[in-house]
Design an enzyme around this catalytic site. Sequence first.
Site, PDB file in Angstrom:
ATOM      1  N   GLU A  88     -13.033 -13.950 -24.088  1.00  0.00           N
ATOM      2  CA  GLU A  88     -13.172 -12.992 -25.109  1.00  0.00           C
ATOM      3  C   GLU A  88     -11.596 -12.072 -25.490  1.00  0.00           C
ATOM      4  O   GLU A  88     -11.321 -11.961 -26.709  1.00  0.00           O
ATOM      5  CB  GLU A  88     -14.022 -12.027 -25.165  1.00  0.00           C
ATOM      6  CG  GLU A  88     -15.481 -12.797 -25.349  1.00  0.00           C
ATOM      7  CD  GLU A  88     -16.668 -11.997 -24.987  1.00  0.00           C
ATOM      8  OE1 GLU A  88     -16.413 -10.701 -24.731  1.00  0.00           O
ATOM      9  OE2 GLU A  88     -17.787 -12.693 -24.790  1.00  0.00           O
TER      10      GLU A  88
ATOM     11  N   LYS B 168     -19.141  -1.945 -32.731  1.00  0.00           N
ATOM     12  CA  LYS B 168     -19.419  -2.884 -34.034  1.00  0.00           C
ATOM     13  C   LYS B 168     -19.189  -1.858 -35.234  1.00  0.00           C
ATOM     14  O   LYS B 168     -19.226  -0.516 -35.136  1.00  0.00           O
ATOM     15  CB  LYS B 168     -20.811  -3.193 -33.792  1.00  0.00           C
ATOM     16  CG  LYS B 168     -20.639  -4.227 -32.510  1.00  0.00           C
ATOM     17  CD  LYS B 168     -22.347  -4.790 -32.249  1.00  0.00           C
ATOM     18  CE  LYS B 168     -22.233  -5.666 -31.164  1.00  0.00           C
ATOM     19  NZ  LYS B 168     -23.703  -6.237 -31.211  1.00  0.00           N
TER      20      LYS B 168
ATOM     21  N   HIS C  70     -20.621  -4.121 -28.158  1.00  0.00           N
ATOM     22  CA  HIS C  70     -20.556  -5.407 -27.415  1.00  0.00           C
ATOM     23  C   HIS C  70     -19.825  -5.182 -25.938  1.00  0.00           C
ATOM     24  O   HIS C  70     -18.931  -4.275 -25.829  1.00  0.00           O
ATOM     25  CB  HIS C  70     -19.810  -6.418 -28.220  1.00  0.00           C
ATOM     26  CG  HIS C  70     -19.376  -7.540 -27.444  1.00  0.00           C
ATOM     27  ND1 HIS C  70     -20.476  -8.683 -27.142  1.00  0.00           N
ATOM     28  CD2 HIS C  70     -18.389  -7.931 -26.853  1.00  0.00           C
ATOM     29  CE1 HIS C  70     -19.838  -9.470 -26.283  1.00  0.00           C
ATOM     30  NE2 HIS C  70     -18.431  -9.214 -26.236  1.00  0.00           N
TER      31      HIS C  70
ATOM     32  N   ASN D 159     -37.471  -8.191 -39.422  1.00  0.00           N
ATOM     33  CA  ASN D 159     -36.509  -9.103 -40.056  1.00  0.00           C
ATOM     34  C   ASN D 159     -35.089  -8.348 -40.143  1.00  0.00           C
ATOM     35  O   ASN D 159     -34.429  -9.030 -40.954  1.00  0.00           O
ATOM     36  CB  ASN D 159     -36.972  -9.405 -41.574  1.00  0.00           C
ATOM     37  CG  ASN D 159     -38.299 -10.116 -41.256  1.00  0.00           C
ATOM     38  OD1 ASN D 159     -38.077 -11.237 -40.518  1.00  0.00           O
ATOM     39  ND2 ASN D 159     -39.367  -9.981 -42.198  1.00  0.00           N
TER      40      ASN D 159
ATOM     41  N   TYR E 172     -19.371 -15.582 -30.522  1.00  0.00           N
ATOM     42  CA  TYR E 172     -20.780 -15.787 -30.268  1.00  0.00           C
ATOM     43  C   TYR E 172     -21.346 -17.429 -30.233  1.00  0.00           C
ATOM     44  O   TYR E 172     -22.235 -17.905 -30.587  1.00  0.00           O
ATOM     45  CB  TYR E 172     -21.926 -15.281 -31.195  1.00  0.00           C
ATOM     46  CG  TYR E 172     -22.020 -13.522 -31.143  1.00  0.00           C
ATOM     47  CD1 TYR E 172     -22.129 -13.068 -29.945  1.00  0.00           C
ATOM     48  CD2 TYR E 172     -21.749 -12.809 -31.963  1.00  0.00           C
ATOM     49  CE1 TYR E 172     -22.328 -11.844 -29.708  1.00  0.00           C
ATOM     50  CE2 TYR E 172     -21.997 -11.512 -31.852  1.00  0.00           C
ATOM     51  CZ  TYR E 172     -22.001 -10.715 -30.799  1.00  0.00           C
ATOM     52  OH  TYR E 172     -22.133  -9.788 -30.534  1.00  0.00           O
TER      53      TYR E 172
HETATM   54  P1  DAT Z   1     -25.725  -8.507 -25.838  1.00  0.00           P
HETATM   55  O1  DAT Z   1     -25.069  -7.937 -26.936  1.00  0.00           O
HETATM   56  O2  DAT Z   1     -26.584  -7.424 -25.056  1.00  0.00           O
HETATM   57  O3  DAT Z   1     -24.756  -9.332 -24.852  1.00  0.00           O
HETATM   58  P2  DAT Z   1     -26.482 -11.357 -26.686  1.00  0.00           P
HETATM   59  O4  DAT Z   1     -25.117 -11.506 -26.042  1.00  0.00           O
HETATM   60  O5  DAT Z   1     -27.721 -11.920 -26.079  1.00  0.00           O
HETATM   61  O6  DAT Z   1     -26.736  -9.681 -26.485  1.00  0.00           O
HETATM   62  O7  DAT Z   1     -26.830 -11.277 -28.141  1.00  0.00           O
HETATM   63  C1  DAT Z   1     -25.514 -10.724 -29.099  1.00  0.00           C
HETATM   64  C2  DAT Z   1     -26.125  -9.993 -30.232  1.00  0.00           C
HETATM   65  O8  DAT Z   1     -26.976 -10.744 -30.967  1.00  0.00           O
HETATM   66  C3  DAT Z   1     -26.983  -8.866 -29.793  1.00  0.00           C
HETATM   67  O9  DAT Z   1     -26.292  -7.815 -29.388  1.00  0.00           O
HETATM   68  C4  DAT Z   1     -28.043  -8.607 -30.861  1.00  0.00           C
HETATM   69  C5  DAT Z   1     -28.150 -10.163 -31.486  1.00  0.00           C
HETATM   70  N1  DAT Z   1     -29.291 -10.557 -30.835  1.00  0.00           N
HETATM   71  C6  DAT Z   1     -29.614 -11.139 -29.473  1.00  0.00           C
HETATM   72  N2  DAT Z   1     -30.553 -11.508 -29.419  1.00  0.00           N
HETATM   73  C7  DAT Z   1     -31.366 -11.480 -30.380  1.00  0.00           C
HETATM   74  C8  DAT Z   1     -32.711 -11.665 -31.065  1.00  0.00           C
HETATM   75  N3  DAT Z   1     -33.479 -12.180 -30.506  1.00  0.00           N
HETATM   76  N4  DAT Z   1     -33.056 -11.436 -32.188  1.00  0.00           N
HETATM   77  C9  DAT Z   1     -32.015 -10.848 -33.143  1.00  0.00           C
HETATM   78  N5  DAT Z   1     -30.711 -10.347 -32.663  1.00  0.00           N
HETATM   79  C10 DAT Z   1     -30.477 -10.826 -31.526  1.00  0.00           C
HETATM   80 MG    MG Z   2     -23.651 -10.882 -25.053  1.00  0.00          MG
END
Ligand code: DAT
Ligand code: MG
Length: 140
Positions: A131, A9, A120, A112, A49
């Site tokens: 993906e 990232k 990722h 915040n 996402y």
């Molecule tokens: P990961 O990156 O571990 O697969 P994810 O797919 O659930 O996690 O979420 C993608 C991204 O979104 C993650 O790297 C950070 C952000 N994110 C996820 N859940 C969050 C939350 N509850 N609050 C803030 N950012 C969040």
């Molecule tokens: Mg994820």
Amino acid sequence: MEKTFFIIKPDGVQRGLVGEVLHRIEVRGFKLEALDMRMVTPELLSQHYEALVDRPFFPKIVDYMTSGPVIIGVFSGNEAIASWRKMMGATNPLEALPGTIRGDFAQAPSENGATFNIVHGSDSKESAQREMLLWFGKEV
Ligand code: DAT
Ligand code: MG
């Protein structure tokens, strides 16, 4: 043999951690199959996402992920998907164990603030396939 899709990232690129992250992939014995550097559009992020677009923090993800270039890649090896998830560590760097990429190089999010967590990785065979096609536009 399994393939996974990964992203370094914008914080990883800006902080000079590309070599470190690729080194961890290589010394684990995984084989790089594809690699590219690019800027990301909000449209692509909404597809990537797709499960998170309606979450309140999604605009922060867009700001973060479009703040600079990312490295995208694919590597292969035994259990590549689950192995990379473990190498990354927990989503929130506060919960990521030392020894993982997020646990070694990222801090807990500020109040915040976005979760700046360096990398990722696909979370299933289905998302890896989806993906790879989404980001590279072809089978890798
Ligand atoms: P990961 O990156 O571990 O697969 P994810 O797919 O659930 O996690 O979420 C993608 C991204 O979104 C993650 O790297 C950070 C952000 N994110 C996820 N859940 C969050 C939350 N509850 N609050 C803030 N950012 C969040
Ligand atoms: Mg994820």
